[in-house]
Motif scaffolding. Structure first.
Motif, PDB file in Angstrom:
ATOM      1  N   VAL A 196       0.865  -1.182   0.000  1.00  0.00           N
ATOM      2  CA  VAL A 196       0.000   0.000   0.000  1.00  0.00           C
ATOM      3  C   VAL A 196       0.899   1.229   0.000  1.00  0.00           C
ATOM      4  CG1 VAL A 196      -1.783   1.296   1.231  1.00  0.00           C
ATOM      5  CG2 VAL A 196      -1.796  -1.216   1.290  1.00  0.00           C
ATOM      6  N   VAL A 197       0.720   2.089  -0.996  1.00  0.00           N
ATOM      7  CA  VAL A 197       1.443   3.355  -1.054  1.00  0.00           C
ATOM      8  C   VAL A 197       0.381   4.446  -0.987  1.00  0.00           C
ATOM      9  CG1 VAL A 197       3.091   4.803  -2.292  1.00  0.00           C
ATOM     10  CG2 VAL A 197       3.221   2.304  -2.504  1.00  0.00           C
ATOM     11  N   ILE A 199       6.136   5.456  -9.466  1.00  0.00           N
ATOM     12  CA  ILE A 199       6.024   4.790  -8.166  1.00  0.00           C
ATOM     13  C   ILE A 199       5.563   3.354  -8.347  1.00  0.00           C
ATOM     14  CG2 ILE A 199       4.709   4.756  -6.003  1.00  0.00           C
ATOM     15  CD1 ILE A 199       4.785   7.872  -6.140  1.00  0.00           C
ATOM     16  N   VAL A 200       4.584   3.142  -9.221  1.00  0.00           N
ATOM     17  CA  VAL A 200       4.103   1.782  -9.490  1.00  0.00           C
ATOM     18  C   VAL A 200       5.250   0.924 -10.011  1.00  0.00           C
ATOM     19  CG1 VAL A 200       2.589   0.395 -10.979  1.00  0.00           C
ATOM     20  CG2 VAL A 200       1.711   2.473  -9.885  1.00  0.00           C
ATOM     21  N   ARG A 201       5.981   1.429 -10.967  1.00  0.00           N
ATOM     22  CA  ARG A 201       7.095   0.658 -11.540  1.00  0.00           C
ATOM     23  C   ARG A 201       8.180   0.382 -10.495  1.00  0.00           C
ATOM     24  NH1 ARG A 201       7.469   4.185 -17.058  1.00  0.00           N
ATOM     25  NH2 ARG A 201       5.859   3.062 -18.242  1.00  0.00           N
ATOM     26  N   GLU A 202       8.456   1.377  -9.658  1.00  0.00           N
ATOM     27  CA  GLU A 202       9.485   1.229  -8.621  1.00  0.00           C
ATOM     28  C   GLU A 202       9.123   0.131  -7.625  1.00  0.00           C
ATOM     29  OE1 GLU A 202      10.294   3.879  -4.775  1.00  0.00           O
ATOM     30  OE2 GLU A 202      10.740   4.928  -6.650  1.00  0.00           O
ATOM     31  N   LYS A 203       7.844   0.020  -7.297  1.00  0.00           N
ATOM     32  CA  LYS A 203       7.369  -0.994  -6.340  1.00  0.00           C
ATOM     33  C   LYS A 203       6.888  -2.249  -7.053  1.00  0.00           C
ATOM     34  CE  LYS A 203       7.719   1.925  -2.891  1.00  0.00           C
ATOM     35  NZ  LYS A 203       8.877   1.856  -2.038  1.00  0.00           N
ATOM     36  N   GLY A 204       7.109  -2.325  -8.361  1.00  0.00           N
ATOM     37  CA  GLY A 204       6.525  -3.340  -9.219  1.00  0.00           C
ATOM     38  C   GLY A 204       6.971  -4.763  -9.031  1.00  0.00           C
ATOM     39  N   ILE A 231      -0.470  -3.814  -5.924  1.00  0.00           N
ATOM     40  CA  ILE A 231      -0.192  -2.553  -5.224  1.00  0.00           C
ATOM     41  C   ILE A 231      -1.478  -1.753  -5.145  1.00  0.00           C
ATOM     42  CG2 ILE A 231       1.091  -0.370  -5.297  1.00  0.00           C
ATOM     43  CD1 ILE A 231       3.193  -1.797  -7.044  1.00  0.00           C
ATOM     44  N   LEU A 232      -1.721  -1.158  -3.988  1.00  0.00           N
ATOM     45  CA  LEU A 232      -2.791  -0.184  -3.809  1.00  0.00           C
ATOM     46  C   LEU A 232      -2.154   1.189  -3.705  1.00  0.00           C
ATOM     47  CD1 LEU A 232      -5.664   0.889  -3.086  1.00  0.00           C
ATOM     48  CD2 LEU A 232      -5.187   0.207  -0.709  1.00  0.00           C
ATOM     49  N   ILE A 233      -2.567   2.097  -4.574  1.00  0.00           N
ATOM     50  CA  ILE A 233      -2.132   3.493  -4.525  1.00  0.00           C
ATOM     51  C   ILE A 233      -3.322   4.314  -4.042  1.00  0.00           C
ATOM     52  CG2 ILE A 233      -1.348   5.504  -5.854  1.00  0.00           C
ATOM     53  CD1 ILE A 233       0.801   3.376  -5.843  1.00  0.00           C
ATOM     54  N   ILE A 234      -3.136   5.078  -2.974  1.00  0.00           N
ATOM     55  CA  ILE A 234      -4.181   5.984  -2.477  1.00  0.00           C
ATOM     56  C   ILE A 234      -3.692   7.395  -2.733  1.00  0.00           C
ATOM     57  CG2 ILE A 234      -5.585   6.718  -0.513  1.00  0.00           C
ATOM     58  CD1 ILE A 234      -4.961   3.952   0.751  1.00  0.00           C
ATOM     59  N   GLY A 235      -4.370   8.068  -3.662  1.00  0.00           N
ATOM     60  CA  GLY A 235      -3.891   9.374  -4.069  1.00  0.00           C
ATOM     61  C   GLY A 235      -4.996  10.352  -4.387  1.00  0.00           C
ATOM     62  N   HIS A 236      -4.712  11.220  -5.329  1.00  0.00           N
ATOM     63  CA  HIS A 236      -5.523  12.401  -5.602  1.00  0.00           C
ATOM     64  C   HIS A 236      -5.884  12.488  -7.082  1.00  0.00           C
ATOM     65  CE1 HIS A 236      -4.287  13.860  -1.614  1.00  0.00           C
ATOM     66  NE2 HIS A 236      -3.124  13.317  -1.921  1.00  0.00           N
ATOM     67  N   ASN A 237      -6.920  13.257  -7.346  1.00  0.00           N
ATOM     68  CA  ASN A 237      -7.255  13.603  -8.717  1.00  0.00           C
ATOM     69  C   ASN A 237      -6.608  14.934  -9.060  1.00  0.00           C
ATOM     70  OD1 ASN A 237      -8.547  11.663 -10.133  1.00  0.00           O
ATOM     71  ND2 ASN A 237     -10.486  12.749 -10.282  1.00  0.00           N
ATOM     72  N   PRO A 238      -6.263  15.145 -10.305  1.00  0.00           N
ATOM     73  CA  PRO A 238      -6.619  14.345 -11.481  1.00  0.00           C
ATOM     74  C   PRO A 238      -5.662  13.192 -11.761  1.00  0.00           C
ATOM     75  CG  PRO A 238      -5.475  16.302 -12.208  1.00  0.00           C
ATOM     76  CD  PRO A 238      -5.616  16.414 -10.693  1.00  0.00           C
ATOM     77  N   MET A 239      -4.650  13.000 -10.928  1.00  0.00           N
ATOM     78  CA  MET A 239      -3.618  12.002 -11.215  1.00  0.00           C
ATOM     79  C   MET A 239      -4.168  10.579 -11.257  1.00  0.00           C
ATOM     80  SD  MET A 239      -2.539  14.826  -9.618  1.00  0.00           S
ATOM     81  CE  MET A 239      -2.370  14.585  -7.883  1.00  0.00           C
TER      82      MET A 239
END
Length: 169
Positions: A51-52, A94-99, A104-112
């Motif tokens: 989880v990131v 970040i996804v590739r780095e932790k790939g 993987i769960l990414i909890i982030g913001h819009n519009p990203m």
């Protein structure tokens, strides 16, 4: 071979005068949304290996709301300032780095979150999937699968397997 969960933080309060956007907490509705996402993920056995989470208050509180529903510890998320301040390309990095993880769960913001979802499942110039026609709501969860490891995630390489819109209409 890889599964990516992209979650936009739950509904947050508007910034009070003198309060930074970064420090906005969830509303009561947002807390309920985050718990609903956790219940949904548990019901589908969506269990990310890693989880990131953005280090913004509303993202942390979103993780806290769903962690218990997943049987996870709140402190196991990797907090990332970068998820608050970067663009969709930074999220992909970040996804590739932790790939090396299978999921993987990414909890982030819009519009990203929305931009990354569309790029991964549709390519750079494609129309968004119909489920995203109205945008990516707070506490929205996209579940993407890849035929390759997440370290090789690329635009157009994912399939949108599931989407949760936990925001009431």
């Amino acid at each position: 071979m890889g599964r990516l969960y992209l979650l936009r933080h739950a509904r947050a309060a508007w910034a009070e005068p003198g309060t930074r956007d970064f420090d906005r907490p969830l509303t009561e509705a947002g807390r309920l949304e985050s718990e609903a996402v956790g219940a949904f993920m548990a019901s589908r056995d969506y269990q990310p290996e890693i989880v990131v989470c953005s280090s913004a208050q509303r993202a942390i509180e979103t993780w806290q709301g769903l962690a218990g529903r997943l049987g996870r510890r709140q402190n196991e998320a990797i907090l990332s300032q970068q998820l608050y301040s970067t663009d969709a390309t930074g999220y992909l990095s970040i996804v590739r780095e932790k790939g090396d993880a299978g999921s993987i769960l990414i909890i982030g913001h819009n519009p990203m979150i929305e931009d990354l979802t569309i790029a991964l499942c549709c390519g750079r110039d494609a129309e968004p999937p119909p489920v995203l026609a109205g945008g990516f709501p707070t506490a929205g969860l996209a579940v993407l699968s890849f035929a390759t490891p997440l370290s090789a995630a690329a635009p157009g390489a994912a399939q949108l397997d599931d989407f949760l819109n936990s925001t009431p209409a």
